[in-house]
Write a protein that holds these residues in place. Structure first.
Motif, mmCIF file in Angstrom:
data_model
loop_
_atom_site.group_PDB
_atom_site.id
_atom_site.type_symbol
_atom_site.label_atom_id
_atom_site.label_comp_id
_atom_site.label_asym_id
_atom_site.label_seq_id
_atom_site.Cartn_x
_atom_site.Cartn_y
_atom_site.Cartn_z
ATOM 1 N N UNK A 97 -17.139 -30.566 41.179
ATOM 2 C CA UNK A 97 -17.197 -30.164 39.829
ATOM 3 C C UNK A 97 -16.129 -29.000 39.774
ATOM 4 N N UNK A 98 -16.089 -28.235 40.417
ATOM 5 C CA UNK A 98 -15.172 -26.872 40.347
ATOM 6 C C UNK A 98 -13.889 -27.387 40.323
ATOM 7 N N UNK A 104 -6.909 -29.374 36.483
ATOM 8 C CA UNK A 104 -6.087 -29.850 35.259
ATOM 9 C C UNK A 104 -5.955 -31.522 35.114
ATOM 10 N N UNK A 105 -6.967 -32.097 35.350
ATOM 11 C CA UNK A 105 -6.956 -33.646 35.281
ATOM 12 C C UNK A 105 -6.863 -33.987 33.838
ATOM 13 N N UNK A 106 -7.484 -33.260 32.665
ATOM 14 C CA UNK A 106 -7.177 -33.584 31.271
ATOM 15 C C UNK A 106 -5.735 -33.294 30.999
ATOM 16 N N UNK A 107 -5.272 -32.279 31.506
ATOM 17 C CA UNK A 107 -3.704 -32.152 31.118
ATOM 18 C C UNK A 107 -2.998 -33.001 31.550
ATOM 19 N N UNK A 108 -3.105 -33.509 32.956
ATOM 20 C CA UNK A 108 -2.400 -34.470 33.631
ATOM 21 C C UNK A 108 -2.562 -36.019 32.806
ATOM 22 N N UNK A 139 -6.588 -35.883 21.228
ATOM 23 C CA UNK A 139 -7.304 -34.894 21.805
ATOM 24 C C UNK A 139 -9.013 -35.280 21.669
ATOM 25 N N UNK A 140 -9.220 -35.904 20.786
ATOM 26 C CA UNK A 140 -10.470 -36.550 20.696
ATOM 27 C C UNK A 140 -10.958 -37.106 21.791
ATOM 28 N N UNK A 141 -10.130 -38.169 22.016
ATOM 29 C CA UNK A 141 -10.420 -38.995 23.073
ATOM 30 C C UNK A 141 -10.540 -38.303 24.340
ATOM 31 N N UNK A 142 -9.329 -37.252 24.652
ATOM 32 C CA UNK A 142 -9.608 -36.548 25.742
ATOM 33 C C UNK A 142 -10.508 -35.541 26.034
ATOM 34 N N UNK A 143 -11.100 -34.962 25.032
ATOM 35 C CA UNK A 143 -12.290 -34.006 25.080
ATOM 36 C C UNK A 143 -13.616 -34.892 25.329
ATOM 37 N N UNK A 145 -13.842 -37.508 26.834
ATOM 38 C CA UNK A 145 -13.551 -37.927 28.594
ATOM 39 C C UNK A 145 -13.840 -36.787 29.289
ATOM 40 N N UNK A 146 -13.426 -35.721 29.158
ATOM 41 C CA UNK A 146 -13.817 -34.409 29.886
ATOM 42 C C UNK A 146 -15.166 -34.165 29.825
ATOM 43 N N UNK A 147 -15.934 -34.426 28.980
ATOM 44 C CA UNK A 147 -17.370 -34.220 28.766
ATOM 45 C C UNK A 147 -17.978 -35.283 29.488
ATOM 46 N N UNK A 148 -17.507 -36.166 29.163
ATOM 47 C CA UNK A 148 -18.140 -37.522 30.084
ATOM 48 C C UNK A 148 -17.983 -37.494 31.618
ATOM 49 N N UNK A 149 -17.021 -36.944 31.926
ATOM 50 C CA UNK A 149 -16.691 -36.388 33.440
ATOM 51 C C UNK A 149 -17.577 -35.579 33.997
ATOM 52 N N UNK A 150 -17.810 -34.563 33.321
ATOM 53 C CA UNK A 150 -18.719 -33.333 33.504
ATOM 54 C C UNK A 150 -20.116 -34.142 33.670
#
Length: 237
Positions: A97-98, A104-108, A139-143, A145-150
């Motif tokens: 998780x850390x 930086x997966x979302x930035x990539x 950014x809506x999509x990426x945000x 995705x980020x929350x779903x990965x967590x």
């Protein structure tokens, strides 16, 4: 002899690292795929299902599909470096998780996403208005995705905890010489073993109790296992 042992341990570390990477590529990759699908539906509500699938597939086929694993691997490697992991393998889900959080997966993904959309626009494969809507809502999509990965990694952590609970329940049944309860727990352990994140100490322990269980079963459910048989079981784990 010491050299052989070190080489063997190194091989095991490399193999486990590959298994962990493969698991996370698959798990996080599915989350990204699902998040992209949901994001396109949200940004383009008037598109029918087939059109959504076509837009998503076009984006995936123009660089995003290949870029997802690259982004995941890069994030994991950067995350390991950030955490000071030199063995190449994660010891627990918290480290994963850390690593994902700091890798930086979302930035990539953002850069890969832009490149894919630009390539599609140059080729004229998707209506330019649709591409612009997706770009503006990226950014809506990426945000999402980020929350779903967590969320997914937390689910995997919970799954691993339940798996450990089954191992502990088997041990308790073993101490009580309750073979029926052991059978119930070993069945669950075998079913779930290949579905959890491969964390070395947990996988090793699961294989050890499976080996011991098999020896007791082969011994007509007799719990009198010799020290030699116990050592053999440990060697197989």
């Amino acid at each position: 002899m010491n050299i052989e042992i070190k080489e063997n341990l190194n091989d095991k570390n490399i193999e486990l690292e590959k298994e962990q990477t493969s698991f996370l590529e698959s798990t996080i990759g599915k989350v990204i795929n699902t998040g992209l699908d949901a994001g396109i539906k949200y940004l383009l509500p008037d598109l029918i299902e087939d059109e959504v699938i076509n837009v998503k597939d076009t984006i995936m086929e123009n660089g995003l599909k290949e870029g997802i694993n690259t982004a995941i691997d890069s994030a994991l490697n950067l995350g390991k470096s950030f955490l000071g992991i030199i063995t190449g393998k994660f010891e627990n889900v918290n480290q994963i998780q850390k690593a994902v959080e700091n890798g930086g997966i979302i930035d990539s993904l953002s850069g890969i996403f832009d490149n894919a959309l630009n390539k599609i626009n140059e080729k004229g494969k998707i209506n330019e208005n649709i591409i612009n809507v997706i770009k503006e809502g990226k950014n809506i999509i990426l945000d999402n995705i980020s929350a779903n990965i967590e969320d997914k990694l937390e689910q995997e952590n919970n799954k691993l905890n339940k798996f450990e609970n089954n191992i502990n329940d088997w041990k308790e049944a073993f101490n009580n010489q309750d073979f029926n309860k052991m059978e119930e727990k070993i069945k669950t352990i075998k079913e779930v073993l290949n579905q959890i994140i491969p964390i070395e100490n947990i996988i090793k322990e699961a294989r050890l109790i499976e080996s011991i269980h098999n020896k007791i079963e082969a011994n007509n459910k007799n719990f009198n296992i010799s020290e030699l048989e116990m050592e053999a079981a440990k060697a197989l784990a």
